[in-house]
Scaffold this motif. Structure first.
Motif, short mmCIF file in Angstrom:
data_model
loop_
_atom_site.label_atom_id
_atom_site.label_comp_id
_atom_site.label_asym_id
_atom_site.label_seq_id
_atom_site.Cartn_x
_atom_site.Cartn_y
_atom_site.Cartn_z
N ALA A 1 -3.77 -5.24 4.06
CA ALA A 1 -4.47 -5.28 2.77
C ALA A 1 -3.47 -5.13 1.64
O ALA A 1 -3.57 -5.82 0.60
CB ALA A 1 -5.52 -4.18 2.72
N GLY A 2 -2.50 -4.24 1.81
CA GLY A 2 -1.44 -4.11 0.81
C GLY A 2 -0.63 -5.38 0.69
O GLY A 2 -0.28 -5.81 -0.43
N ASP B 1 3.93 0.76 3.53
CA ASP B 1 3.14 1.31 2.42
C ASP B 1 3.61 0.80 1.07
O ASP B 1 3.18 1.31 0.03
CB ASP B 1 3.18 2.84 2.45
N SER B 2 4.48 -0.21 1.06
CA SER B 2 5.03 -0.72 -0.20
C SER B 2 4.02 -1.58 -0.93
O SER B 2 3.23 -2.31 -0.32
CB SER B 2 6.29 -1.55 0.07
N LEU B 3 4.09 -1.52 -2.25
CA LEU B 3 3.38 -2.46 -3.12
C LEU B 3 4.33 -2.84 -4.24
O LEU B 3 5.03 -1.99 -4.79
CB LEU B 3 2.12 -1.84 -3.70
N MET B 4 4.38 -4.13 -4.57
CA MET B 4 5.20 -4.61 -5.68
C MET B 4 4.43 -5.70 -6.41
O MET B 4 3.72 -6.51 -5.79
CB MET B 4 6.55 -5.15 -5.19
N THR B 5 4.58 -5.73 -7.73
CA THR B 5 3.94 -6.78 -8.50
C THR B 5 4.73 -8.07 -8.39
O THR B 5 5.96 -8.05 -8.20
CB THR B 5 3.83 -6.38 -9.98
N GLY B 6 4.03 -9.19 -8.54
CA GLY B 6 4.72 -10.47 -8.54
C GLY B 6 5.73 -10.56 -9.66
O GLY B 6 6.80 -11.18 -9.51
#
Length: 637
Positions: free
Chosen positions: A149-150, A237-242
């Protein structure tokens, strides 16, 4: 690239969804020979030598001044063996906190001046990319629903930039549990269907997870790396914006001598009181510290293993890790591989930079102190393992400093413990203890040290506390200068209260951390391996049984030690109170900080807040929405 479905090929387990292979050689590097290519990088700041002279020179001068003060206190009656040991420990520990203070001071000025590097300016229009990049998300026995999902949130954020055609996404599984492996395949199929990304979403699970995460990445490089000039490494668990991803990749395209660009991930998503502590500290104190190290690291930055873009050619040429000789825990596969990979790439002539000012790079923190200490035990072994790498020929001296700092971090805990014990032992011995006589003695460590040199003791204490606590105050001051940050952290007053609360809770937990880290160092030195376990991500609940098993003995020891100290002297008990109270309250403090209810209470009252919580970016909202929906989806057995 076209997909191919492969099963039972000897390399992958289960169903692999992969493009045609595009191999890239990645030879193992020698740790016994080598030379430094390109002593000074083109992208290094012009005054990098002066910056490093300031950091190390000021640290040395401050340490010399503190040493002189302490030596003057101790030398009034001559320095005996115990006092000599105390002086040595004090010098080493003061140098440690002095360097943090000096680096943070440099970071404060760099942050206030808004320093930028590599042509990365967050407020300018997005650059247009020219090459392909692979986003790699390694996973090991994680819940595939929340992890993918992330990844979907990242995918959609990249698509929103209008440059999705320049990116492919890989889930690189090292999962060893077949049930989780089958679940990964199901969830991946749903991900492809939901995004329509059949031509750029790939998955494989290794049949043998030799080398752990480093081996996982190396396997991908050797099989597919030739198709991608850059790769961006994520954690589960990483999330980064485009936006951030495009800017990082563009900087890599425009600077051909750069091998690695590390972003500064902000810790987000915490529900428990402990997680909120971690994310508040990282958001308020972290930038000043990160700006500071980036300021003097220059083109010899460190690498934290995720949320960083890497030139695939540089990594393949220089970052192939050999097994370390000898038995575990010092021998075998390199655990803290990221430090070593960055050092080897720099040895091979590639620059490494950190850009701490890019907002849009995120990770999750451990929900409880217990989870942090479990992870910290593995890091302890990995960092101490660097003692076999730090002398590798050809490494840049700053790369060696990174490793020495990592090693030193874990020795500070037993050193603080020894310093406190010696500080108590000296006045007790000078008081002439006779256990055959009455135990209730009039012994006061405070009185003893004050009698030696009242002014000197005061200045030693004051200087030490200033050096220890100033980085937090600098972070608070820097936060106040930005209206967005100030409002996001609850306003100036609530942020100040949050800083005091975080400092108090950290002080209460410090004796527990000191004990566990000291035990971890002893275990590594005794030859005990840490193993490799999946991390707990979001559930912070701990049963009373587990609390008592993990911290009950320490609480009892703290109470017994406090009572014994009081029987000797109430003044001695008061002297030992900071340590004794932290140990005695270990169970209730860990229980409270592990509670979601406590975390929710803090949030309702605007304490330990961060901007991403009060005004969450789109990628965080989307990830939370997707994870909530995904966790409701059943998985076939």
């Amino acid at each position: 690239m076209s997909n191919s479905v492969t099963t039972n090929n000897g390399l992958d387990a289960g169903i692999a969804v992969l493009p045609a292979e595009h191999p890239l050689p990645m030879p193992e590097q020698s740790l016994r020979s080598g030379s430094l290519h390109v002593p000074r990088q083109k992208t290094a700041p012009a005054n990098i030598g002066l910056r490093r002279l300031y950091v190390f020179g000021t640290t040395a001068l401050a340490t010399l001044a503190a040493t002189w003060l302490m030596a003057r206190v101790l030398s009034s009656g001559g320095i005996n063996v115990l006092e000599g040991c105390l002086l040595v420990l004090f010098v080493a520990l003061f140098a440690w906190i002095a360097m943090s203070f000096v680096s943070s001071l440099a970071g404060l000025q760099a942050l206030l001046r808004g320093r930028r590097k590599l042509g990365i300016y967050p407020d300018t229009p997005l650059p247009q990319l020219r090459s392909r990049t692979a986003l790699l998300m390694p996973t090991y026995n994680e819940d595939p629903r929340r992890m993918m999902a992330g990844l979907q949130a990242i995918y959609e954020s990249v698509a929103a930039t209008g440059q999705l055609e320049h990116f492919d996404f890989y889930v690189l599984s090292d999962t060893t549990r077949d049930a989780i492996g089958r679940a990964e395949e199901q969830v991946f199929a749903r991900l492809v269907e939901a995004t329509g990304g059949a031509d750029r979403l790939y998955y494989r699970r290794r049949a043998s997870n030799v080398g752990r995460k480093a081996g996982n990445i190396a396997d991908w490089v050797r099989r597919f790396g030739g198709a991608y000039p850059q790769m961006l490494i994520l954690d589960a668990d990483s999330l980064m914006t485009g936006d951030v991803i495009v800017r990082l990749v563009s900087a890599m395209e425009n600077h051909p001598s750069v091998g690695l660009i590390q972003s500064l991930p902000a810790v987000v998503g915490g529900r428990t009181a402990f997680a909120r502590m971690q994310q508040f500290g990282g958001r308020v104190y972290g930038p000043v510290m990160a700006y500071g190290v980036a300021w003097w690291h220059g083109a010899e930055s460190n690498y934290w293993g995720h949320n960083a873009v890497i030139r695939t050619q540089a990594f393949a040429e220089q970052a192939g890790l050999p097994e370390l000789p000898g038995r575990k825990p010092f021998g075998g596969h390199v655990l803290s591989h990221d430090f070593v990979e960055a050092a080897l790439m720099r040895r091979g002539g590639w620059a490494a930079h950190m850009v701490p000012y890019l907002h849009g790079s995120y990770e999750e923190g451990p929900p409880t102190l217990t989870d942090l200490l479990i992870r910290d035990r593995r890091w302890c072994q990995g960092n101490l393992q660097h003692s076999k790498v730090v002398a590798t020929p050809g490494l840049h001296w700053v790369s060696r400093v990174h490793m020495l700092i990592g090693i030193g971090h874990y020795f500070t805990a037993p050193m603080w413990a020894m310093l406190m014990l010696i500080g108590i032992a000296i006045p007790l011995i000078h008081g002439g203890i006779d256990l055959a006589q009455e135990l209730h003695l009039k012994i006061s460590p405070v009185h003893y040290w004050r009698e030696l040199d009242q002014n000197g003791v005061f200045w030693v204490f004051l200087v030490t506390m200033v050096a220890l606590l100033s980085p937090k105050l600098m972070g608070y001051v820097a936060m106040l200068t930005s209206r967005k940050e100030r409002i996001g952290c609850g306003g100036a007053f609530r942020a100040f209260v949050s800083m005091l609360l975080e400092t108090l809770l950290a002080a209460l937990m410090a004796p527990v951390v000191m004990y566990v880290q000291s035990r971890g160092v002893a275990e590594v030195l005794a030859g005990k391996d840490s193993g490799w376990d999946a991390q707990q991500r979001d559930d912070g609940s701990i049963s009373l049984r587990d609390l008592l098993r993990s911290y009950g003995g320490l609480s009892v020891f703290g109470v017994v030690m406090g009572v014994a100290a009081y029987m000797v002297s109430p003044s001695l008990a008061a002297w030992m109170a900071p340590v004794v109270i932290g140990m005695a309250l270990a169970v209730p403090v860990v229980a409270w900080t592990s509670s979601r209810k406590a975390g929710d209470w803090l949030r309702r009252h605007g304490l330990l807040c961060i901007p991403e919580e009060n005004a969450p970016p789109a990628v965080l909202l989307r990830a939370a929405e997707l994870r909530a929906a995904a966790l409701k989806e059943p998985l076939q057995d």
